[in-house]
Design a protein around this motif. Structure first.
Motif, PDB file in Angstrom:
ATOM      1  N   LYS A 175     -18.506 -13.925 -50.537  1.00  0.00           N
ATOM      2  CA  LYS A 175     -18.415 -13.017 -49.392  1.00  0.00           C
ATOM      3  C   LYS A 175     -19.788 -12.512 -48.925  1.00  0.00           C
ATOM      4  O   LYS A 175     -19.952 -11.342 -48.596  1.00  0.00           O
ATOM      5  CB  LYS A 175     -17.512 -11.817 -49.721  1.00  0.00           C
ATOM      6  N   GLY A 176     -20.752 -13.416 -48.929  1.00  0.00           N
ATOM      7  CA  GLY A 176     -22.072 -13.057 -48.423  1.00  0.00           C
ATOM      8  C   GLY A 176     -23.197 -13.579 -49.289  1.00  0.00           C
ATOM      9  O   GLY A 176     -23.034 -13.706 -50.504  1.00  0.00           O
ATOM     10  N   SER A 231     -20.501  -5.870 -46.989  1.00  0.00           N
ATOM     11  CA  SER A 231     -19.353  -6.178 -47.850  1.00  0.00           C
ATOM     12  C   SER A 231     -19.428  -5.450 -49.183  1.00  0.00           C
ATOM     13  O   SER A 231     -18.409  -5.192 -49.814  1.00  0.00           O
ATOM     14  CB  SER A 231     -19.271  -7.692 -48.101  1.00  0.00           C
ATOM     15  N   ASP A 232     -20.653  -5.120 -49.614  1.00  0.00           N
ATOM     16  CA  ASP A 232     -20.798  -4.456 -50.911  1.00  0.00           C
ATOM     17  C   ASP A 232     -22.136  -3.732 -50.966  1.00  0.00           C
ATOM     18  O   ASP A 232     -23.125  -4.180 -50.374  1.00  0.00           O
ATOM     19  CB  ASP A 232     -20.712  -5.484 -52.041  1.00  0.00           C
ATOM     20  N   ILE A 264     -21.873  -8.965 -44.701  1.00  0.00           N
ATOM     21  CA  ILE A 264     -20.658  -9.775 -44.590  1.00  0.00           C
ATOM     22  C   ILE A 264     -21.018 -11.174 -44.110  1.00  0.00           C
ATOM     23  O   ILE A 264     -21.841 -11.351 -43.208  1.00  0.00           O
ATOM     24  CB  ILE A 264     -19.662  -9.123 -43.603  1.00  0.00           C
ATOM     25  N   LYS A 309     -19.975 -13.689 -42.043  1.00  0.00           N
ATOM     26  CA  LYS A 309     -19.136 -14.121 -40.921  1.00  0.00           C
ATOM     27  C   LYS A 309     -20.021 -14.451 -39.738  1.00  0.00           C
ATOM     28  O   LYS A 309     -21.083 -13.847 -39.558  1.00  0.00           O
ATOM     29  CB  LYS A 309     -18.132 -13.024 -40.522  1.00  0.00           C
TER      30      LYS A 309
END
Length: 255
Positions: free
Chosen positions: A62-63, A103-104, A169, A171
């Motif tokens: 996720k990244g 994302s984190d 993120i 995306k």
């Protein structure tokens, strides 16, 4: 075909001038729509094996674009283990956790504490509750500085600097430089007394975009003056300066 265009231009010069004037006006109104792409990762060849692995890692975890915010207290004459600085680290960490493009995010205030037990391992938060007294800060400092998994990673060996890490993120269309701009604005607005250092992909993109805009604002007038100087030396007349310069302006705007 070229001869016909030349003949038409000679026969109807005003129509040609009106046409190009409309073209210039049209493109001038499009100038606000010009977009600047600071994401240098997007320029990489997607068919390159190394790039494919890099993108695959981003999808799996996720990244893959990390940013770093380092907060320091050396100039304040104390370590980061004080009530005020720990509170500031917590505020920045929470801001990043809640950012729509992140994302984190983790730092010493929210990172897990893993320790060995007789039955295996025990996982808990390194800091269950932020210290409210200097005595509690000292106990936390002793706990953190005695664990090599934190020293040199989340906290410097001398205790004067702490690291806040975040992951953008993964995306398409995510503007990573926006994260950097937002965190810089947040820290500036808060007016923290600590030192701050920034690194990672989002901050590199933000810095590149800022430098590009600065160079355009600085170099465009200089180049224009240089062109005017050469035209004046060459032609020494208003017409000799205006017509070539007009041709350059129209070509630049149209392309």
């Amino acid at each position: 075909m070229l001869r016909k265009i030349i003949a038409f231009s000679i026969r109807f010069p005003f129509l040609v001038l009106i046409f190009w004037a409309l073209v210039v006006v049209f493109f001038v109104f499009q100038l606000p729509n010009i977009k600047q792409n600071n994401d240098f990762l997007s320029y990489l060849d997607k068919e390159n094996p190394v790039v494919k692995v890099f993108d695959d890692i981003g999808k799996r975890f996720k990244g893959n674009s990390y940013g770093f915010v380092v907060i320091g207290t050396k100039k304040l004459g104390k370590t980061i283990f004080n009530v005020e600085t720990l509170k500031h680290i917590d505020e920045i960490t929470k801001f990043l956790e809640n950012h729509k493009f992140v994302s984190d995010a983790f730092s010493i205030v929210n990172i897990d504490h893993i320790r060995k037990t007789e039955g295996g391992i025990e996982v808990s938060k390194l800091i269950e509750k932020l210290p409210t007294t200097q005595k509690e800060c000292k106990l936390l400092e002793k706990k953190v500085m005695s664990d090599e998994s934190y020293v040199g990673n989340m906290v410097s060996k001398d205790g004067y600097y702490a690291n806040i890490v975040f992951k953008a993120i993964n995306k398409a269309g995510i503007k990573k430089d926006v994260i950097a701009k937002d965190i810089l604005e947040f820290i500036k607005k808060k007016g923290y007394k600590e030192e701050f250092y920034f690194g990672g992909v989002p901050f590199s993109m933000e810095s590149a975009g800022r430098l590009i805009k600065r160079d355009i604002k600085t170099l465009t007038p200089l180049v224009l003056l240089l062109i005017l100087g050469f035209l004046w030396i060459s032609f020494r007349s208003f017409r000799g300066i205006f017509l070539p310069l007009l041709s350059v302006i129209i070509s630049t705007i149209s392309t």
